[in-house]
Motif scaffolding. Structure first.
Motif, PDB file in Angstrom:
ATOM      1  N   SER A  66       0.842  -1.192   0.000  1.00  0.00           N
ATOM      2  CA  SER A  66       0.000   0.000   0.000  1.00  0.00           C
ATOM      3  C   SER A  66       0.883   1.250   0.000  1.00  0.00           C
ATOM      4  O   SER A  66       2.072   1.191   0.350  1.00  0.00           O
ATOM      5  N   LYS A  67       0.299   2.378  -0.374  1.00  0.00           N
ATOM      6  CA  LYS A  67       1.057   3.634  -0.372  1.00  0.00           C
ATOM      7  C   LYS A  67       1.565   3.966   1.019  1.00  0.00           C
ATOM      8  O   LYS A  67       2.664   4.481   1.196  1.00  0.00           O
ATOM      9  N   ARG A  68       0.737   3.676   2.012  1.00  0.00           N
ATOM     10  CA  ARG A  68       1.157   3.951   3.392  1.00  0.00           C
ATOM     11  C   ARG A  68       2.393   3.128   3.748  1.00  0.00           C
ATOM     12  O   ARG A  68       3.292   3.607   4.430  1.00  0.00           O
ATOM     13  N   GLN A  69       2.417   1.892   3.292  1.00  0.00           N
ATOM     14  CA  GLN A  69       3.572   1.044   3.605  1.00  0.00           C
ATOM     15  C   GLN A  69       4.837   1.541   2.906  1.00  0.00           C
ATOM     16  O   GLN A  69       5.941   1.298   3.376  1.00  0.00           O
TER      17      GLN A  69
ATOM     18  N   LYS B 114       5.637   4.698   2.397  1.00  0.00           N
ATOM     19  CA  LYS B 114       5.997   6.068   2.810  1.00  0.00           C
ATOM     20  C   LYS B 114       7.476   6.133   3.233  1.00  0.00           C
ATOM     21  O   LYS B 114       7.962   5.279   3.975  1.00  0.00           O
TER      22      LYS B 114
ATOM     23  N   GLU C  50       9.895   9.793   8.002  1.00  0.00           N
ATOM     24  CA  GLU C  50      10.206  11.191   8.350  1.00  0.00           C
ATOM     25  C   GLU C  50      10.592  11.211   9.823  1.00  0.00           C
ATOM     26  O   GLU C  50       9.778  10.898  10.677  1.00  0.00           O
TER      27      GLU C  50
ATOM     28  N   TYR D 131      13.786   2.737   1.389  1.00  0.00           N
ATOM     29  CA  TYR D 131      13.455   3.684   2.469  1.00  0.00           C
ATOM     30  C   TYR D 131      14.653   4.586   2.798  1.00  0.00           C
ATOM     31  O   TYR D 131      14.519   5.797   2.944  1.00  0.00           O
TER      32      TYR D 131
ATOM     33  N   SER E  55      10.807  11.288  -2.249  1.00  0.00           N
ATOM     34  CA  SER E  55       9.933  10.919  -1.141  1.00  0.00           C
ATOM     35  C   SER E  55       8.476  10.979  -1.579  1.00  0.00           C
ATOM     36  O   SER E  55       8.144  11.594  -2.574  1.00  0.00           O
TER      37      SER E  55
END
Lengths: 199, 475
Positions: free
Chosen positions: B5-8, B10, B13, B316, B475
């Protein structure tokens, strides 16, 4: 009676493990000296038997003695990956975490198993019980999402080679070692002692 | 086919920048019977303190929490060994925690330490890792290591972790190496290079001056892997100190920015499911459309030939540090060369080379301190410490050793830490007559990859000189 004969056994009674017999043996330690006679340390010998739980995977290990190879399939219609078949056997679908459905993959293995990759080694760690050289094979099956690790009992492995499962139905160990593989069309009289083709 | 998923995906930060101010290492060896592991921990900590002109007692005053990496309690037959080391270092009553992620334990330990500073929990932390692998016979050691595989489905199959790795090596060798003698020779060149660089390192457990033929004639462990293709089994300790900006500049006038990320993949290689290749920012899907045509059998990703965890850790970490193309943006790398072939696999996972073309990193000479074809500096030198093959694999310490080595290059102090005759003498080792300064001149940014199992856990640690930060564009 030897120590081994007195070694502990376990039953589950009223939902609890009930050990019976000896589960550990104590031996005297010995000093470790340097070449010049200086004390450097001591040995700590001991002998321990652990208890290990199979849980939902007991079905897989129990079925090997019956000449059956079981995997699981996610049948949850709401799962993003419904229909995925796993071998190694997974009690729960790793995607939706709902209980998966056991599926008998014996026929699939007999008709489609082939070597994905392999290795042959003379080197093993302590407690190995397999005959050397050990021939690891990783086996892929039609319609199964994963690739099972096993060992080849006869012949030399090659990538793409067709293999079929054999099962230790005589004196089973109830471990993954009860499942082995041989090249397709291996005569039954050539199988290792205690092993048979699927029922 | 699995997806993310997009959240995974990220890019992490962090709340504040984190700096590495110093690091230290003990001697590494197959056996060090004259010292307890706690004593080696004090050696490593003392080296870290002295590197920034502090006494150990002075450095301790800054530390607020401690992160300890130790892979296998079995080897030392001691649970909570972390607490014993904490006690011997005299760091009570500071909070401390043990971290275990197999071969990636050192990297994971720094990951936790990094987050503690980035979150604001601590201004200054100790990340320390160790392993003591000499207190059981080698075959029992191999059994214990094999317990890091699945005990029901894998460990009984030979009780030998090398075997679980070798099946991956076999697949890569046949698919991407095309079983060519030239590919096997390229693997051997890695072993020659890393053991040769270890000769310049007084800490190193396994320095050797060998040839490709020596590697190719060494005993077969599991074909195509031979004894000299394999990493060491070592004893030793490494540590690093991470701080927030204010504390970092109190302790040092030259701290390095640090970024750490982690990825994972199934412990059992057997559980790997097919997926599209996750792309790094400098890659395109087009590059891989004909992968199976060029390398028949290479269509299953990650299959048994790629390390998804390494790819994700790099994804990441590159995003955090602004690395676009690692070969262009980094000046050196320390990779987890558990085996020569897994070193090649990792070149591809972290984007130094595209999938299928890892061998060219070695064959081009880019991975050397000095390119053997041109006599000029290598484009991106790898494992100048000697790596796991030549320097050490004291599992819990390994990832930290790699970061400290990278740091010493960026600080421009590699020669100071490796040439010192007193250190060679203290370690009871003979400095070679042809000792060579492997300092990467002008190093500004470097990467360390810490890797577990057949790819279950991987961390990517990027060190950047603050004057040479990259602009984040991915990012």
């Amino acid at each position: 009676m030897t120590n081994l004969e007195k070694r502990g056994t376990v039953k589950v009674i009223n939902g609890r493990y009930r050990p019976n017999g000896n589960f550990h043996y104590i031996y005297p330690n010995t000093p470790i000296y340097s070449d010049s006679g200086e004390l450097m340390g001591v040995t700590n010998p001991r002998d321990i038997t652990h208890i290990h739980t199979y849980g939902g995977e007991a079905h897989f290990f129990s079925s090997l003695k019956d000449g059956q190879l079981w995997g699981t399939r996610c049948d949850n219609p709401a799962c993003e990956h419904t229909g995925t078949v796993n071998l190694p056997y997974k009690t729960y679908c790793p995607d939706c975490l709902k209980k998966a459905t056991p599926v008998n993959l014996t026929a699939v293995a007999n008709s489609t198993a082939k070597v994905h990759t392999f290795m042959v080694t003379e080197r093993t760690g302590a407690f190995n019980t397999l005959e050397k050289p050990v021939r690891f094979i990783n086996i892929e099956f039609y319609g199964v999402a994963t690739i099972l690790m096993g060992y080849l009992s006869i012949g030399e492995p090659k990538i793409g080679m067709r293999v079929v499962p054999i099962f230790r139905m005589l004196d089973p160990t109830f471990t993954i070692l009860d499942l082995s593989w041989v090249p397709e069309e291996t005569p039954s009289e050539n199988l290792p002692s205690g092993f048979s083709f699927s029922k | 086919m699995i997806t993310f998923s997009k959240r995974q995906l990220k890019i992490p930060e962090m709340s504040k920048p984190v700096y590495m101010v110093t690091g230290g290492m003990s001697k590494f060896g197959r056996a060090i019977p004259e010292k307890r592991i706690e004593e080696l921990a004090i050696d490593a900590f003392t080296e870290a303190a002295e590197f920034i002109d502090k006494t150990p007692a002075e450095l301790k005053k800054y530390i607020h929490s401690c992160y300890y990496g130790h892979f296998a309690d079995h080897f030392g037959d001691q649970l909570l060994g972390e607490a014993l080391i904490h006690d011997r270092l005299g760091l009570d009553p500071l909070g401390n925690v043990g971290i275990k992620t197999g071969g990636a334990t050192g990297g994971s330990t720094m990951w936790e330490a990094f987050k503690a500073v980035a979150s604001g929990y601590s201004d200054c932390v100790l990340a320390m890792g160790w392993e003591r692998m000499d207190e059981v016979p080698t075959d029992e050691g191999n059994h214990y290591i094999s317990c890091a595989a699945d005990k029901d489905w894998e460990t009984p199959l030979g009780h030998i972790y090398t075997g679980y790795y070798a099946v991956m090596a076999q697949k890569y060798w046949q698919v991407f190496g095309k079983s060519e003698d030239s590919f096997r020779k390229t693997m051997a060149e890695i072993a020659v290079k890393n053991r040769g660089y270890a000769r310049m390192n007084p800490h190193a457990h396994g320095p050797m001056k060998i040839t490709v033929e020596d590697v190719l004639n060494s005993p077969v462990v599991a074909f195509p892997l031979r004894a000299l293709d394999c990493c060491l089994m070592s004893v030793g300790v490494a540590c690093a100190i991470f701080c927030d900006e204010k504390t970092a500049f109190e302790l040092s006038d030259n701290p390095l920015l640090v970024y750490i990320a982690a990825g994972s993949h199934t412990l059992r290689a057997a559980d790997r499911r097919h997926m599209e290749i996750p792309l790094l920012t400098h890659e395109s899907a087009e590059k891989y459309r004909d992968l199976n045509d060029r390398f028949p059998g290479g269509d299953r990703y990650p299959g048994f030939t790629g390390f998804l965890a390494a790819r994700m850790a790099a994804y990441y970490a590159y995003g955090m540090a602004g690395v676009y193309d690692p070969t262009e943006d980094l000046d050196l790398v320390e990779l987890h060369d558990a085996f020569t072939i897994s070193d090649i696999q990792t070149y591809e996972d972290i984007g130094i080379r595209p999938y299928g073309e890892g061998r060219t990193y070695v064959e081009s000479g880019d991975c050397y301190h000095t390119n053997p074809h041109t006599g000029k500096p290598g484009k991106l030198p790898a494992n100048l410490s000697g790596g796991l093959i030549g320097n050490m694999h004291a599992v819990g310490a390994t990832g930290i050793m790699q970061a400290v080595e990278v740091g010493q290059h960026i600080w421009g102090r590699w020669a100071e830490m490796h040439e010192n005759q007193k250190k060679w003498d203290d370690f009871g080792r003979t400095k070679p007559g042809d000792w060579q300064n492997l300092q990467v001149m002008g190093a500004k940014r470097g990467l360390a990859i810490s890797h577990a199992g057949v790819g279950s856990h991987v961390t990517a640690t990027i060190l950047v000189h603050p004057d040479h930060q990259l602009e984040r564009r991915n990012s």
